[in-house]
Write a protein that holds these residues in place. Structure first.
Motif, PDB file in Angstrom:
ATOM      1  N   TYR A 151      34.492  32.454  43.401  1.00  0.00           N
ATOM      2  CA  TYR A 151      35.217  31.197  43.607  1.00  0.00           C
ATOM      3  C   TYR A 151      34.786  30.130  42.593  1.00  0.00           C
ATOM      4  N   VAL A 152      33.474  30.021  42.346  1.00  0.00           N
ATOM      5  CA  VAL A 152      32.962  29.032  41.397  1.00  0.00           C
ATOM      6  C   VAL A 152      33.487  29.303  39.992  1.00  0.00           C
ATOM      7  N   VAL A 153      33.575  30.571  39.599  1.00  0.00           N
ATOM      8  CA  VAL A 153      34.119  30.913  38.283  1.00  0.00           C
ATOM      9  C   VAL A 153      35.543  30.377  38.141  1.00  0.00           C
ATOM     10  N   TYR A 168      45.119  26.536  34.123  1.00  0.00           N
ATOM     11  CA  TYR A 168      44.848  26.082  35.489  1.00  0.00           C
ATOM     12  C   TYR A 168      45.371  27.108  36.495  1.00  0.00           C
ATOM     13  N   PHE A 169      46.516  27.679  36.192  1.00  0.00           N
ATOM     14  CA  PHE A 169      47.143  28.709  37.019  1.00  0.00           C
ATOM     15  C   PHE A 169      46.209  29.913  37.175  1.00  0.00           C
ATOM     16  N   ILE A 170      45.606  30.377  36.067  1.00  0.00           N
ATOM     17  CA  ILE A 170      44.690  31.518  36.112  1.00  0.00           C
ATOM     18  C   ILE A 170      43.437  31.168  36.909  1.00  0.00           C
ATOM     19  N   GLY A 171      42.935  29.957  36.719  1.00  0.00           N
ATOM     20  CA  GLY A 171      41.765  29.535  37.481  1.00  0.00           C
ATOM     21  C   GLY A 171      42.012  29.547  38.980  1.00  0.00           C
ATOM     22  N   ARG A 172      43.210  29.163  39.391  1.00  0.00           N
ATOM     23  CA  ARG A 172      43.534  29.179  40.826  1.00  0.00           C
ATOM     24  C   ARG A 172      43.613  30.602  41.361  1.00  0.00           C
ATOM     25  N   ILE A 173      44.074  31.528  40.554  1.00  0.00           N
ATOM     26  CA  ILE A 173      44.103  32.926  40.994  1.00  0.00           C
ATOM     27  C   ILE A 173      42.682  33.421  41.244  1.00  0.00           C
ATOM     28  N   ILE A 174      41.771  33.140  40.303  1.00  0.00           N
ATOM     29  CA  ILE A 174      40.392  33.632  40.427  1.00  0.00           C
ATOM     30  C   ILE A 174      39.671  32.963  41.597  1.00  0.00           C
ATOM     31  N   SER A 175      39.837  31.658  41.741  1.00  0.00           N
ATOM     32  CA  SER A 175      39.206  31.002  42.895  1.00  0.00           C
ATOM     33  C   SER A 175      39.810  31.519  44.195  1.00  0.00           C
ATOM     34  N   GLY A 176      41.094  31.875  44.163  1.00  0.00           N
ATOM     35  CA  GLY A 176      41.727  32.471  45.334  1.00  0.00           C
ATOM     36  C   GLY A 176      41.105  33.808  45.707  1.00  0.00           C
ATOM     37  N   LEU A 177      40.675  34.586  44.701  1.00  0.00           N
ATOM     38  CA  LEU A 177      39.993  35.851  44.994  1.00  0.00           C
ATOM     39  C   LEU A 177      38.767  35.613  45.868  1.00  0.00           C
ATOM     40  N   GLY A 178      37.983  34.590  45.505  1.00  0.00           N
ATOM     41  CA  GLY A 178      36.778  34.288  46.274  1.00  0.00           C
ATOM     42  C   GLY A 178      37.085  33.806  47.678  1.00  0.00           C
ATOM     43  N   VAL A 179      38.069  32.917  47.801  1.00  0.00           N
ATOM     44  CA  VAL A 179      38.421  32.397  49.130  1.00  0.00           C
ATOM     45  C   VAL A 179      38.981  33.508  50.013  1.00  0.00           C
ATOM     46  N   GLY A 180      39.750  34.430  49.425  1.00  0.00           N
ATOM     47  CA  GLY A 180      40.265  35.561  50.199  1.00  0.00           C
ATOM     48  C   GLY A 180      39.146  36.420  50.755  1.00  0.00           C
ATOM     49  N   GLY A 181      38.077  36.583  49.977  1.00  0.00           N
ATOM     50  CA  GLY A 181      36.930  37.335  50.472  1.00  0.00           C
ATOM     51  C   GLY A 181      36.236  36.636  51.624  1.00  0.00           C
ATOM     52  N   THR A 182      36.103  35.308  51.531  1.00  0.00           N
ATOM     53  CA  THR A 182      35.463  34.571  52.629  1.00  0.00           C
ATOM     54  C   THR A 182      36.309  34.626  53.897  1.00  0.00           C
ATOM     55  N   ALA A 183      37.633  34.657  53.749  1.00  0.00           N
ATOM     56  CA  ALA A 183      38.504  34.677  54.923  1.00  0.00           C
ATOM     57  C   ALA A 183      38.343  35.957  55.729  1.00  0.00           C
ATOM     58  N   VAL A 184      37.863  37.014  55.092  1.00  0.00           N
ATOM     59  CA  VAL A 184      37.580  38.265  55.802  1.00  0.00           C
ATOM     60  C   VAL A 184      36.135  38.301  56.283  1.00  0.00           C
ATOM     61  N   LEU A 185      35.202  37.976  55.395  1.00  0.00           N
ATOM     62  CA  LEU A 185      33.784  38.165  55.704  1.00  0.00           C
ATOM     63  C   LEU A 185      33.216  37.101  56.638  1.00  0.00           C
ATOM     64  N   SER A 186      33.690  35.866  56.565  1.00  0.00           N
ATOM     65  CA  SER A 186      33.153  34.824  57.453  1.00  0.00           C
ATOM     66  C   SER A 186      33.462  35.103  58.923  1.00  0.00           C
ATOM     67  N   PRO A 187      34.744  35.284  59.308  1.00  0.00           N
ATOM     68  CA  PRO A 187      35.001  35.617  60.714  1.00  0.00           C
ATOM     69  C   PRO A 187      34.356  36.932  61.137  1.00  0.00           C
ATOM     70  N   MET A 188      34.267  37.887  60.204  1.00  0.00           N
ATOM     71  CA  MET A 188      33.656  39.176  60.536  1.00  0.00           C
ATOM     72  C   MET A 188      32.193  39.009  60.901  1.00  0.00           C
ATOM     73  N   LEU A 189      31.427  38.286  60.070  1.00  0.00           N
ATOM     74  CA  LEU A 189      30.007  38.106  60.344  1.00  0.00           C
ATOM     75  C   LEU A 189      29.788  37.300  61.616  1.00  0.00           C
ATOM     76  N   ILE A 190      30.593  36.270  61.830  1.00  0.00           N
ATOM     77  CA  ILE A 190      30.433  35.476  63.060  1.00  0.00           C
ATOM     78  C   ILE A 190      30.682  36.341  64.286  1.00  0.00           C
TER      79      ILE A 190
END
Length: 565
Positions: A151-153, A168-190
């Motif tokens: 996400y930071v990248v 800017y468009f490419i940067g949003r795609i890459i940051s979206g990759l990170g947020v998509g991972g958190t949307a799975v792993l955060s609720p899963m770990l909780i």
């Protein structure tokens, strides 16, 4: 026989009670009854069920803080949602990444705006499907840290953009990759570390963090809008580094998933993790019983071999049915129309004199954030099904009034010829009612149900596919809403109303209740083929009495329309 001998014989004969008979035929039932009572008395008494002791909510404060740290991944997503809606209206952003008219002014076309805003959702869908695998290999904590780095990248690429919109468009795609991972792993770990008694509320913290991020993102945009240079959008983006560092730092204080630890053979660490999250001793009998249940479940799944994507589509273990339910719930969450309100709300508020779209966004953000707090109370008190059903009913009522007033009363003399302030006030009130219904039901509960539905071996894959459906529908709605609302205005509300009616019936007939069940018990319920509308009365095998009829939970002879009562 002499009289004395007769008296002696009578004295030797046992006296019978009025209910007894001396005949052999009368004494036989009594012998059978005595034998039955004898057998019954010899049966051992059922052993008490060992369970992790339930404590008052105040005892789980430290656990809640740890889960909030995990849920902070939702804040990162909410921050992006709250800030990008303001970026596309800021003068410096439009000048750098927009197109230039013949008169020298700049603008962002609907297509470019839709792509810049919506492509983030596509990145999230891809990130959830690909990066969530890290959590299966290296653990949930390492997985979350890794996706935050991705996400930071993406943020670095966006901040470094000067005047090329596609950068800017490419940067949003890459940051979206990170947020998509958190949307799975955060609720899963909780879901895997939280005590089952408060699991729903703690997983709902993920949605609470999303709304907090949206609200603070709106406020930050409002604070930077008066600048005329790149401070307008680079400062909100720069704050993303602070959120990322907080998230990574917070991961050092939270326990790893005990289910993952058992999966990789670290049983003692799993015991300590369960002890820390359930606030009991590591040698508590209930905790040891739960540890044994998790070990048995993990061993059973290991015997089945490595999970493949093909297994997701296998109906044998009810994984396919769960997959369909997860996709439907995440899709219907978007089709409830929440993004419609967040996008089109500025138009309604303008009808009553609030011309500043940044103020409008803050009002909606405040209501959304504080109403989500209520979901932390309702989800474990009333259960998942009731909240989803009543939430759908409430939102249908709001859309009926909202769309009807908008179509018939907002512009009494035609669009562009003045609006009715009374109609506008009415629509604002029902917008707030809608946000209340959504924030206390469908907003958090879809993540809760999906996080506790899948068996461990396919959990990351199942959650990734389900949340991918949410991201894809989010992309479609946010991209096409400007075009649709421009063509049909408030008639669009009737489309979402129809989706909500369908959602009500879908939840009633296909979504089981999982309140107060451990993750292993949820899996057992699915394998028992329990009918969803009977699931609130289902009892796990470890707590059943001798008279419990498990087959009755899987059959219902009532006509479908009588099952509602």
């Amino acid at each position: 026989m002499s009289k004395s001998e007769e008296q002696h014989e009578l004295a030797m004969t046992p006296e019978l009670s009025p209910t007894e008979s001396a005949s052999p035929s009368d004494s036989f039932p009594n012998k059978m009854e005595n034998e039955a009572m004898k057998d019954y008395d010899l049966q051992p008494e059922p052993e008490p069920v060992l369970d992790v002791p339930k404590k008052p909510a105040s005892a789980y404060v430290s656990v809640a803080i740890m889960c909030v740290m995990i849920a902070f991944g939702g804040f990162v997503f909410g921050w992006d949602t709250g800030t990008i809606s303001g970026f596309v209206n800021q003068t410096d952003f439009i000048r750098r990444f927009g197109s230039r008219r013949s008169d020298g002014t700049y603008y962002l076309s609907k297509v470019r705006t839709g792509l810049v805003v919506s492509i983030f959702n596509i990145g999230c869908a891809i990130g959830g499907l690909s990066l969530s695998r890290i959590g299966d290999i290296y653990g949930r904590k390492i997985g979350l840290i890794s996706v935050i780095v991705v996400y930071v990248v993406g943020i670095v690429i966006q901040i470094a953009s000067v005047d090329k919109w596609f950068q800017y468009f490419i940067g949003r795609i890459i940051s979206g990759l990170g947020v998509g991972g958190t949307a799975v792993l955060s609720p899963m770990l909780i879901s895997e570390v939280a005590p089952k008694h408060v699991r729903g509320a703690l997983v709902s913290c993920y949605q609470l963090m999303i709304t907090a991020g949206i609200f603070l993102g709106y406020c930050t945009n409002y604070g930077t809008k008066n600048y005329t240079n790149s401070v307008q959008w680079r400062v909100p983006l720069g704050l993303c580094f602070a959120w990322a560092l907080f998230m990574i730092g917070g991961m050092t204080f939270v326990p790893e998933s005990p289910r993952f630890l058992i999966q990789v053979g670290k049983v003692e660490e799993a015991k300590r993790s369960l002890s820390k999250s359930n606030k009991v001793s590591a040698e508590d009998p209930g905790l040891l019983a739960e540890l044994e249940n998790i070990e048995a479940s993990v061993e059973e799944e290991k015997l089945a071999g490595s999970a493949t994507w093909r297994e997701i589509f296998s109906p044998k273990t009810k994984v396919l049915q769960r997959m369909i339910m997860g996709i439907m719930l995440q899709s219907l969450q978007q089709l409830t129309g929440d993004n419609y309100f967040f996008y089109y709300g500025t138009t309604i508020f303008k009808s009553v004199g609030l011309e500043d779209s940044f103020q409008t966004s803050i009002i909606i953000g405040v209501v959304n954030f504080f109403c989500t707090f209520l979901s932390l109370f309702t989800v474990d008190r009333f259960g998942r099904r009731k909240c989803l059903l009543w939430g759908a009913v409430g939102m249908v009522c709001c859309f009926v009034v909202f769309a009807s007033v908008g179509v018939t009363r907002l512009w009494p003399h035609g669009q562009g010829n003045g609006s009715s302030k009374g109609a506008g006030n009415c629509m604002i009130v029902f917008t707030m009612f809608y946000i209340f219904c959504f924030a206390t039901s469908w907003a958090p509960l879809c993540y809760v149900i999906v996080s506790e539905t899948f068996p461990l071996r396919v959990k990351s894959k199942g959650m990734a596919l389900a949340t991918a459906a949410n991201w894809i529908w989010g992309f479609l709605i946010s991209f096409f809403t400007p075009f649709i609302t421009g063509a049909i205005n408030f008639y669009y509300g009737y489309v979402f109303m129809g989706c909500l009616v369908f959602a009500y019936f879908y939840v009633f007939f296909f979504v089981p209740e999982t309140k107060d069940l451990s993750l292993e018990e949820v899996n057992e319920m699915w394998l028992d083929n329990v009918l969803p509308w009977k699931s609130p009365n289902w009892v796990p095998s470890s707590r059943r009495g001798v008279d419990y009829d498990v087959n009755a939970m899987a059959h219902d002879d009532k006509p479908w329309y009588k099952r509602f009562f």
